[in-house]
Scaffold this motif. Structure first.
Motif, PDB file in Angstrom:
ATOM      1  N   LEU A  66     -13.992  67.238   8.809  1.00 20.49           N
ATOM      2  CA  LEU A  66     -14.690  66.171   8.104  1.00 20.49           C
ATOM      3  C   LEU A  66     -14.156  64.837   8.606  1.00 20.49           C
ATOM      4  O   LEU A  66     -12.942  64.611   8.622  1.00 20.49           O
ATOM      5  CB  LEU A  66     -14.453  66.305   6.594  1.00 20.49           C
ATOM      6  CG  LEU A  66     -15.198  65.350   5.690  1.00 20.49           C
ATOM      7  CD1 LEU A  66     -16.697  65.655   5.727  1.00 20.49           C
ATOM      8  CD2 LEU A  66     -14.679  65.454   4.268  1.00 20.49           C
ATOM      9  N   TYR A  67     -15.062  63.971   9.061  1.00 16.17           N
ATOM     10  CA  TYR A  67     -14.684  62.648   9.572  1.00 16.17           C
ATOM     11  C   TYR A  67     -15.476  61.583   8.828  1.00 16.17           C
ATOM     12  O   TYR A  67     -16.647  61.807   8.502  1.00 16.17           O
ATOM     13  CB  TYR A  67     -15.042  62.511  11.059  1.00 16.17           C
ATOM     14  CG  TYR A  67     -14.457  63.549  11.966  1.00 16.17           C
ATOM     15  CD1 TYR A  67     -13.135  63.476  12.378  1.00 16.17           C
ATOM     16  CD2 TYR A  67     -15.233  64.597  12.440  1.00 16.17           C
ATOM     17  CE1 TYR A  67     -12.600  64.429  13.233  1.00 16.17           C
ATOM     18  CE2 TYR A  67     -14.711  65.553  13.290  1.00 16.17           C
ATOM     19  CZ  TYR A  67     -13.395  65.461  13.683  1.00 16.17           C
ATOM     20  OH  TYR A  67     -12.873  66.399  14.524  1.00 16.17           O
ATOM     21  N   PRO A  68     -14.882  60.412   8.618  1.00 15.51           N
ATOM     22  CA  PRO A  68     -15.691  59.317   8.065  1.00 15.51           C
ATOM     23  C   PRO A  68     -16.778  58.928   9.070  1.00 15.51           C
ATOM     24  O   PRO A  68     -16.565  58.997  10.279  1.00 15.51           O
ATOM     25  CB  PRO A  68     -14.691  58.163   7.904  1.00 15.51           C
ATOM     26  CG  PRO A  68     -13.338  58.762   8.069  1.00 15.51           C
ATOM     27  CD  PRO A  68     -13.499  60.037   8.843  1.00 15.51           C
ATOM     28  N   ALA A  69     -17.935  58.550   8.568  1.00 16.28           N
ATOM     29  CA  ALA A  69     -18.997  58.055   9.448  1.00 16.28           C
ATOM     30  C   ALA A  69     -18.578  56.699  10.010  1.00 16.28           C
ATOM     31  O   ALA A  69     -17.899  55.918   9.339  1.00 16.28           O
ATOM     32  CB  ALA A  69     -20.304  57.931   8.682  1.00 16.28           C
ATOM     33  N   GLY A  81     -23.378  55.822   1.299  1.00 17.92           N
ATOM     34  CA  GLY A  81     -22.689  54.528   1.334  1.00 17.92           C
ATOM     35  C   GLY A  81     -21.328  54.614   1.988  1.00 17.92           C
ATOM     36  O   GLY A  81     -21.174  55.147   3.077  1.00 17.92           O
ATOM     37  N   ASP A  82     -20.298  54.085   1.290  1.00 13.76           N
ATOM     38  CA  ASP A  82     -18.936  54.095   1.828  1.00 13.76           C
ATOM     39  C   ASP A  82     -18.332  55.493   1.873  1.00 13.76           C
ATOM     40  O   ASP A  82     -17.290  55.699   2.499  1.00 13.76           O
ATOM     41  CB  ASP A  82     -18.029  53.186   0.990  1.00 13.76           C
ATOM     42  CG  ASP A  82     -18.405  51.705   1.137  1.00 13.76           C
ATOM     43  OD1 ASP A  82     -19.044  51.358   2.152  1.00 13.76           O
ATOM     44  OD2 ASP A  82     -18.074  50.925   0.227  1.00 13.76           O
ATOM     45  N   ASP A  83     -18.953  56.455   1.216  1.00 12.59           N
ATOM     46  CA  ASP A  83     -18.464  57.833   1.202  1.00 12.59           C
ATOM     47  C   ASP A  83     -19.217  58.733   2.180  1.00 12.59           C
ATOM     48  O   ASP A  83     -19.139  59.950   2.079  1.00 12.59           O
ATOM     49  CB  ASP A  83     -18.558  58.422  -0.205  1.00 12.59           C
ATOM     50  CG  ASP A  83     -17.578  57.774  -1.172  1.00 12.59           C
ATOM     51  OD1 ASP A  83     -16.468  57.430  -0.720  1.00 12.59           O
ATOM     52  OD2 ASP A  83     -17.924  57.606  -2.343  1.00 12.59           O
ATOM     53  N   HIS A  90     -19.842  60.816   5.354  1.00 16.95           N
ATOM     54  CA  HIS A  90     -18.957  61.510   6.293  1.00 16.95           C
ATOM     55  C   HIS A  90     -19.753  62.396   7.235  1.00 16.95           C
ATOM     56  O   HIS A  90     -20.857  62.809   6.918  1.00 16.95           O
ATOM     57  CB  HIS A  90     -17.954  62.386   5.525  1.00 16.95           C
ATOM     58  CG  HIS A  90     -16.885  61.609   4.869  1.00 16.95           C
ATOM     59  ND1 HIS A  90     -17.060  60.941   3.688  1.00 16.95           N
ATOM     60  CD2 HIS A  90     -15.592  61.403   5.231  1.00 16.95           C
ATOM     61  CE1 HIS A  90     -15.937  60.342   3.343  1.00 16.95           C
ATOM     62  NE2 HIS A  90     -15.033  60.609   4.266  1.00 16.95           N
ATOM     63  N   GLN A  91     -19.137  62.679   8.380  1.00 20.35           N
ATOM     64  CA  GLN A  91     -19.657  63.662   9.329  1.00 20.35           C
ATOM     65  C   GLN A  91     -18.962  64.982   9.019  1.00 20.35           C
ATOM     66  O   GLN A  91     -17.732  65.043   9.045  1.00 20.35           O
ATOM     67  CB  GLN A  91     -19.311  63.280  10.753  1.00 20.35           C
ATOM     68  CG  GLN A  91     -19.790  61.929  11.187  1.00 20.35           C
ATOM     69  CD  GLN A  91     -19.227  61.597  12.534  1.00 20.35           C
ATOM     70  OE1 GLN A  91     -19.490  62.264  13.520  1.00 20.35           O
ATOM     71  NE2 GLN A  91     -18.400  60.550  12.602  1.00 20.35           N
ATOM     72  N   LEU A  92     -19.722  65.999   8.752  1.00 24.44           N
ATOM     73  CA  LEU A  92     -19.163  67.308   8.460  1.00 24.44           C
ATOM     74  C   LEU A  92     -19.512  68.229   9.620  1.00 24.44           C
ATOM     75  O   LEU A  92     -20.677  68.461   9.916  1.00 24.44           O
ATOM     76  CB  LEU A  92     -19.759  67.851   7.157  1.00 24.44           C
ATOM     77  CG  LEU A  92     -19.426  69.284   6.776  1.00 24.44           C
ATOM     78  CD1 LEU A  92     -17.922  69.412   6.500  1.00 24.44           C
ATOM     79  CD2 LEU A  92     -20.215  69.701   5.551  1.00 24.44           C
ATOM     80  N   VAL A  93     -18.481  68.733  10.310  1.00 19.46           N
ATOM     81  CA  VAL A  93     -18.686  69.660  11.418  1.00 19.46           C
ATOM     82  C   VAL A  93     -18.581  71.077  10.850  1.00 19.46           C
ATOM     83  O   VAL A  93     -17.552  71.448  10.273  1.00 19.46           O
ATOM     84  CB  VAL A  93     -17.639  69.460  12.539  1.00 19.46           C
ATOM     85  CG1 VAL A  93     -17.869  70.438  13.690  1.00 19.46           C
ATOM     86  CG2 VAL A  93     -17.667  68.023  13.050  1.00 19.46           C
TER      87      VAL A  93
END
Length: 80
Positions: free
Chosen positions: A11-14, A71-73, A75-78
């Motif tokens: 999981l990475y922040p966008a 929004g600010d939450d 994320h990129q989920l691999v």
């Protein structure tokens, strides 16, 4: 998120650019959609094709990535 996505790998922040594109696509869903539909000719060995596609998915995280949150939450989920 683990309970919601049992096949989660990372999981990475966008990035700010991704968040902006995601926001725009919520307003007009077709804005950033690019889709191709190849035409395959001749005999297709579906087992070989499926195996090749599976190897491609395993090799490239981007093909297994979805966006979750808002929004600010965002994320990129691999997925695995």
């Amino acid at each position: 998120l683990q309970g919601c996505y049992p096949r989660m790998e990372r999981l990475y922040p966008a990035t700010p650019l991704q968040a902006g594109l995601h926001y725009e696509s919520q307003i007009v869903p077709s804005t950033y959609v690019v889709q191709t539909c190849p035409i395959l000719r001749g005999k297709l060995d579906t087992t070989v094709f499926r195996n090749a596609w599976q190897q491609t998915l395993q090799r490239h995280d981007v093909l297994r990535t979805v966006f979750v949150g808002e929004g600010d939450d965002l994320h990129q989920l691999v997925l695995d």
